[in-house]
Design an enzyme around this catalytic site. Structure first.
Site, PDB file in Angstrom:
ATOM      1  NE  ARG A 160      10.302  10.541  33.059  1.00 25.18           N
ATOM      2  CZ  ARG A 160      10.303  11.478  32.114  1.00 25.18           C
ATOM      3  NH1 ARG A 160      11.319  11.544  31.264  1.00 25.18           N
ATOM      4  NH2 ARG A 160       9.330  12.351  32.029  1.00 25.18           N
ATOM      5  CB  SER A 234       4.377  10.953  33.881  1.00 31.72           C
ATOM      6  OG  SER A 234       4.521  12.034  33.008  1.00 31.72           O
ATOM      7  CD  GLU A 330       7.861   9.172  35.531  1.00 26.92           C
ATOM      8  OE1 GLU A 330       7.568   9.724  36.603  1.00 26.92           O
ATOM      9  OE2 GLU A 330       8.045   9.775  34.476  1.00 26.92           O
TER      10      GLU A 330
HETATM   11  N1  EPU Z   1      -1.815  12.263  24.773  1.00 22.99           N
HETATM   12  C1  EPU Z   1      -3.165  11.975  24.637  1.00 22.99           C
HETATM   13  N2  EPU Z   1      -3.989  12.155  25.704  1.00 22.99           N
HETATM   14  C2  EPU Z   1      -3.550  12.602  26.882  1.00 22.99           C
HETATM   15  C3  EPU Z   1      -2.179  12.906  27.037  1.00 22.99           C
HETATM   16  C4  EPU Z   1      -1.322  12.724  25.977  1.00 22.99           C
HETATM   17  O1  EPU Z   1      -3.616  11.585  23.573  1.00 22.99           O
HETATM   18  O2  EPU Z   1      -4.372  12.725  27.799  1.00 22.99           O
HETATM   19  C5  EPU Z   1      -0.896  12.050  23.649  1.00 22.99           C
HETATM   20  C6  EPU Z   1      -0.889  13.133  22.619  1.00 22.99           C
HETATM   21  O3  EPU Z   1      -0.765  12.520  21.367  1.00 22.99           O
HETATM   22  C7  EPU Z   1       0.385  13.902  22.902  1.00 22.99           C
HETATM   23  C8  EPU Z   1       1.283  12.782  23.368  1.00 22.99           C
HETATM   24  O4  EPU Z   1       0.405  11.938  24.124  1.00 22.99           O
HETATM   25  O5  EPU Z   1       0.851  14.513  21.764  1.00 22.99           O
HETATM   26  C9  EPU Z   1       2.425  13.202  24.234  1.00 22.99           C
HETATM   27  O6  EPU Z   1       1.907  13.943  25.340  1.00 22.99           O
HETATM   28  P1  EPU Z   1       2.829  15.010  26.094  1.00 22.99           P
HETATM   29  O7  EPU Z   1       3.516  15.863  25.120  1.00 22.99           O
HETATM   30  O8  EPU Z   1       1.981  15.654  27.132  1.00 22.99           O
HETATM   31  O9  EPU Z   1       3.941  14.138  26.756  1.00 22.99           O
HETATM   32  P2  EPU Z   1       3.829  12.775  27.534  1.00 22.99           P
HETATM   33  O10 EPU Z   1       4.395  11.685  26.732  1.00 22.99           O
HETATM   34  O11 EPU Z   1       2.449  12.595  28.027  1.00 22.99           O
HETATM   35  C10 EPU Z   1       6.207  13.060  28.634  1.00 22.99           C
HETATM   36  C11 EPU Z   1       6.793  12.968  30.009  1.00 22.99           C
HETATM   37  C12 EPU Z   1       6.435  14.213  30.829  1.00 22.99           C
HETATM   38  C13 EPU Z   1       6.998  15.407  30.107  1.00 22.99           C
HETATM   39  C14 EPU Z   1       6.379  15.462  28.694  1.00 22.99           C
HETATM   40  C15 EPU Z   1       6.916  16.579  27.868  1.00 22.99           C
HETATM   41  C16 EPU Z   1       6.905  10.590  30.476  1.00 22.99           C
HETATM   42  C17 EPU Z   1       6.350   9.452  31.268  1.00 22.99           C
HETATM   43  N3  EPU Z   1       6.321  11.768  30.671  1.00 22.99           N
HETATM   44  O12 EPU Z   1       4.784  13.054  28.802  1.00 22.99           O
HETATM   45  O13 EPU Z   1       7.090  14.111  32.087  1.00 22.99           O
HETATM   46  O14 EPU Z   1       6.689  16.608  30.800  1.00 22.99           O
HETATM   47  O15 EPU Z   1       6.675  14.221  27.996  1.00 22.99           O
HETATM   48  O16 EPU Z   1       8.204  16.283  27.441  1.00 22.99           O
HETATM   49  O17 EPU Z   1       7.837  10.395  29.712  1.00 22.99           O
HETATM   50  C18 EPU Z   1       6.813  13.498  34.362  1.00 22.99           C
HETATM   51  O18 EPU Z   1       7.670  12.654  34.185  1.00 22.99           O
HETATM   52  O19 EPU Z   1       6.258  13.653  35.493  1.00 22.99           O
HETATM   53  C19 EPU Z   1       6.376  14.327  33.257  1.00 22.99           C
HETATM   54  C20 EPU Z   1       5.380  15.185  33.376  1.00 22.99           C
END
Ligand code: EPU
Length: 335
Positions: A160, A234, A330
């Site tokens: 990012r 995010s 972010e």
């Molecule tokens: N999780 C929780 N609770 C929550 C949300 C997430 O426990 O409410 C934990 C879970 O363990 C889950 C892990 O977080 O397995 C990862 O969650 P997720 O796969 O939804 O991905 P993320 O890390 O929350 C990132 C990006 C997203 C992107 C997703 C999928 C960032 C800041 N965000 O989110 O990007 O869509 O991965 O690759 O890196 C964006 O930038 O606007 C965005 C949506």
């Protein structure tokens, strides 16, 4: 070029918060942009407004970049270069690529925002970042109006992150991006949720269209549609902490997820931290922490930028107290 004085930004930012700016310039032409870059002092640059939280009334010029056009170079090549105007909508471009059977961006389906914003934070989702297909970009320098080309190396992409959030911050306006797509598809289903959807659908040998459909399905099931509920995806970055700190935390919080990298750091999902600090589904006033994905802050209706930011600060505070990890936004905060 269209100039709107004392413009409301509400309909130009996906958070849908009320905010205004002194002058909003909508720019569709590169020559106009060069002039604006030369003569307007310290403007703020707006694309799709999907990664911005404006707070209060902004006493500055805002340039909304609406440069359009998608051109394919080397039509017959297997890995053609594609040049896209900064004002094109990212997802419309993904659909354009899928229509032409060009692979490389299918995992990035449905990411909100414009092409011009995409390299700034090296957009990424489901195991792919724009960096992996990036070739170069052109940008106009503020102050001089000169055009400069940046190669992939010069963009210094990170998680990012890019030079446009570091040394070059506030110095350039991206006008167009060139990506290398491919007709020899290498689908990436390494991200567990994609494989789960493909399995449920009985798809063994997925096409780029299947991957795109799976990503769209996952995003729509977890992320709020900004047209319905104001948000900017995010809100925070996933923090990267030293491995020894992670190991200590893991002894206390045994189910804390973490993604180690080779440099002895671990990326921890901010969504998990926020949820375990008790914020998921909670609200302060009209600002909420989304019930299905704690990383996303939402405008529950009529929220101001200040309300959203207050909620963010409370979250930063409680996550810091509980885990000794400092979350950073972010989203770009405009004050
Ligand atoms: N999780 C929780 N609770 C929550 C949300 C997430 O426990 O409410 C934990 C879970 O363990 C889950 C892990 O977080 O397995 C990862 O969650 P997720 O796969 O939804 O991905 P993320 O890390 O929350 C990132 C990006 C997203 C992107 C997703 C999928 C960032 C800041 N965000 O989110 O990007 O869509 O991965 O690759 O890196 C964006 O930038 O606007 C965005 C949506």
């Amino acid at each position: 070029m269209e100039l709107i004085n004392n413009a409301s930004l509400k309909s130009f930012v996906t958070f849908g918060v009320e905010a205004s700016c002194d002058h909003l310039y909508r720019i569709e032409d590169i020559e106009e942009l060069k002039l604006a870059a030369q003569f307007l002092e310290n403007p703020l640059i707006l694309g799709g407004g999907s990664n911005v939280l404006p707070i209060g009334d902004i006493g500055r010029n805002v340039l909304r970049i609406e440069l359009k056009g998608i051109e394919i170079e080397e039509e017959e090549a297997n890995d053609p270069l594609v040049h896209i105007g900064a004002g094109e909508i990212w997802h419309q471009f993904v659909l354009w690529a899928l229509d032409r059977n060009l692979g490389g961006v299918e995992n990035l389906s449905l990411i909100p925002g414009t092409i011009g914003a995409s390299p700034i934070q090296n957009i990424g989702a489901y195991g792919v970042e724009i960096e992996s297909v990036f070739h170069s970009l052109e940008a106009v320098k503020l102050g001089t109006g000169e055009i400069r080309r940046f190669s992939k190396e010069e963009c210094r992409f990170g998680y990012r992150d890019s030079i446009f959030k570091q040394e070059a911050k506030g110095q350039y306006i991206i006008t167009g991006v060139t990506l290398r797509l491919t007709r020899e598809h290498k689908v990436n289903t390494s991200y567990g949720a994609i494989q789960d959807v493909l399995n449920q659908r009985g798809i063994l040998d997925p096409t780029i269209q299947d991957v795109s459909n799976a990503v769209i399905h996952i995003r729509q099931s977890k992320l709020p549609d900004p047209a319905v509920i104001g948000n900017a995806g995010s809100f925070f970055k996933n923090p990267i902490i030293p491995k020894n700190q992670y190991d200590t935390l893991k002894e206390m919080f045994t189910d804390m997820p973490g993604f180690p990298s080779e440099d002895l750091t671990v990326k921890v999902p901010a969504g998990w931290l926020i949820e375990h600090a008790g914020w998921k589904g909670k609200a302060i006033g009209h600002a909420g922490c989304y019930e299905k994905q704690a990383l996303v802050l939402v405008n529950l209706g009529g929220a101001t930028g200040t309300e959203i930011w207050n909620l963010a600060e409370e979250i930063i505070k409680t996550v810091g107290e509980k885990f000794e990890i400092r979350l950073s936004p972010e989203v770009n905060i405009w004050k």
